[in-house]
Design a protein around this motif. Sequence first.
Motif, PDB file in Angstrom:
ATOM      1  N   GLN A  45      -7.172  -4.830   2.384  1.00  0.00           N
ATOM      2  CA  GLN A  45      -7.310  -6.201   2.874  1.00  0.00           C
ATOM      3  C   GLN A  45      -6.564  -6.358   4.185  1.00  0.00           C
ATOM      4  N   ASP A  46      -7.218  -6.975   5.156  1.00  0.00           N
ATOM      5  CA  ASP A  46      -6.603  -7.241   6.460  1.00  0.00           C
ATOM      6  C   ASP A  46      -7.032  -8.640   6.894  1.00  0.00           C
ATOM      7  N   GLY A  47      -6.132  -9.604   6.738  1.00  0.00           N
ATOM      8  CA  GLY A  47      -6.498 -10.984   7.055  1.00  0.00           C
ATOM      9  C   GLY A  47      -7.567 -11.500   6.116  1.00  0.00           C
ATOM     10  N   ASP A  48      -8.637 -12.066   6.673  1.00  0.00           N
ATOM     11  CA  ASP A  48      -9.707 -12.597   5.828  1.00  0.00           C
ATOM     12  C   ASP A  48     -10.787 -11.563   5.549  1.00  0.00           C
ATOM     13  N   ALA A  49     -10.543 -10.319   5.935  1.00  0.00           N
ATOM     14  CA  ALA A  49     -11.526  -9.252   5.716  1.00  0.00           C
ATOM     15  C   ALA A  49     -11.030  -8.281   4.646  1.00  0.00           C
ATOM     16  N   THR A  50     -11.954  -7.839   3.809  1.00  0.00           N
ATOM     17  CA  THR A  50     -11.667  -6.808   2.815  1.00  0.00           C
ATOM     18  C   THR A  50     -12.595  -5.633   3.076  1.00  0.00           C
ATOM     19  N   PHE A  51     -12.008  -4.449   3.197  1.00  0.00           N
ATOM     20  CA  PHE A  51     -12.781  -3.242   3.479  1.00  0.00           C
ATOM     21  C   PHE A  51     -12.878  -2.404   2.210  1.00  0.00           C
ATOM     22  N   GLN A  86     -16.131 -10.511   4.189  1.00  0.00           N
ATOM     23  CA  GLN A  86     -15.348 -11.549   4.844  1.00  0.00           C
ATOM     24  C   GLN A  86     -15.428 -12.857   4.063  1.00  0.00           C
ATOM     25  N   THR A  87     -14.326 -13.572   4.076  1.00  0.00           N
ATOM     26  CA  THR A  87     -14.267 -14.865   3.395  1.00  0.00           C
ATOM     27  C   THR A  87     -15.338 -15.801   3.946  1.00  0.00           C
ATOM     28  N   ASN A  88     -16.028 -16.466   3.039  1.00  0.00           N
ATOM     29  CA  ASN A  88     -17.075 -17.444   3.377  1.00  0.00           C
ATOM     30  C   ASN A  88     -18.314 -16.819   4.028  1.00  0.00           C
TER      31      ASN A  88
END
Length: 321
Positions: free
Chosen positions: A240-246, A259-261
Amino acid sequence: MKKKLTCLFFAVLVLSGCMNETYTQIPPDQAFISTINLKDGSLSFIDGNDYTELAKWELKKPITGGVLLPDQDTLMLYGKQMKSVNFYSFKKGKQIRKWDTGEGIVFAGLIHDNKVMALINQLHNRIDFFGLNGKEIASVKVGKGPISFVEDSDTNMLYVLNFHDTYVTVIHYENYKTVRKIPVNEFSTGLLIHKENDELWVGGHGKGATIEENIHIYSLDTGKLKRTIKAPSMPINFLQDGDATFIVSHGTSTLYKAQTNKKDLLSIKVGVNPFELVLFHKKLVVAGYDSNDVSIIDPDKMVVQHTIPVGKGPFHIVVRE
């Protein structure tokens, strides 16, 4: 008596020889990416600035993973077939000590504000907790085939994923007691805690012809399944990096970005049979186990910027920034 003394002398010589083997020294101010290469028992070091090769340590031991200690100079290496975990100094270029843990260690990490080393012993289905002085603090039984864990430092909980069982074991590491079990699929692999959403993400490998295609997302509060995300196939690692999950999907050599939303996932092909994913200098680093390389990826554009050859079978990545 003479024969016993000779054997003892030989054993001391062998141990001393192992401890005195030297490798290329890595200066304390040198940033690097290091891969732990399973197939040839080596460590590859990549310069963190220009991505050139710094060194290769030919340890020729069955190492599978490592943990960088808080001093930023000591690396603890472990492997399921190793009878000890061994500590190496980068600046000295040699082994400096070991803990006699016995065989079975498949995963390790620092918890409790970097004061405690947690070691998964898969042979005995338990987690052993050590102080950094090498003294064992506690040992806790878990499910069958424990494979990894994640820490929730806000609640002092450790979530342990059991590959050959159907639940995640949750341990309160203030008193080292199991407090709950969260039901999951058998052969699950990969864990991530999303605190802002109160979620536990669980990946999977599958078995035989049954290949896992989805990420299962559970409520941290209730332990119940909330939803799934399709990420074929074998989504086995998260970052997880900020609002992104890889997400690294091993079976299709694919890196996904959630990504969120945003409903749709972005994706790119990377390496061959990737296992490991880390963040370094705001770039993603993915190890290609069967392509014997690491890929440096721009996380915003989802573009591979560099591909760097390393040893055979990079399975784990340790970075020093």
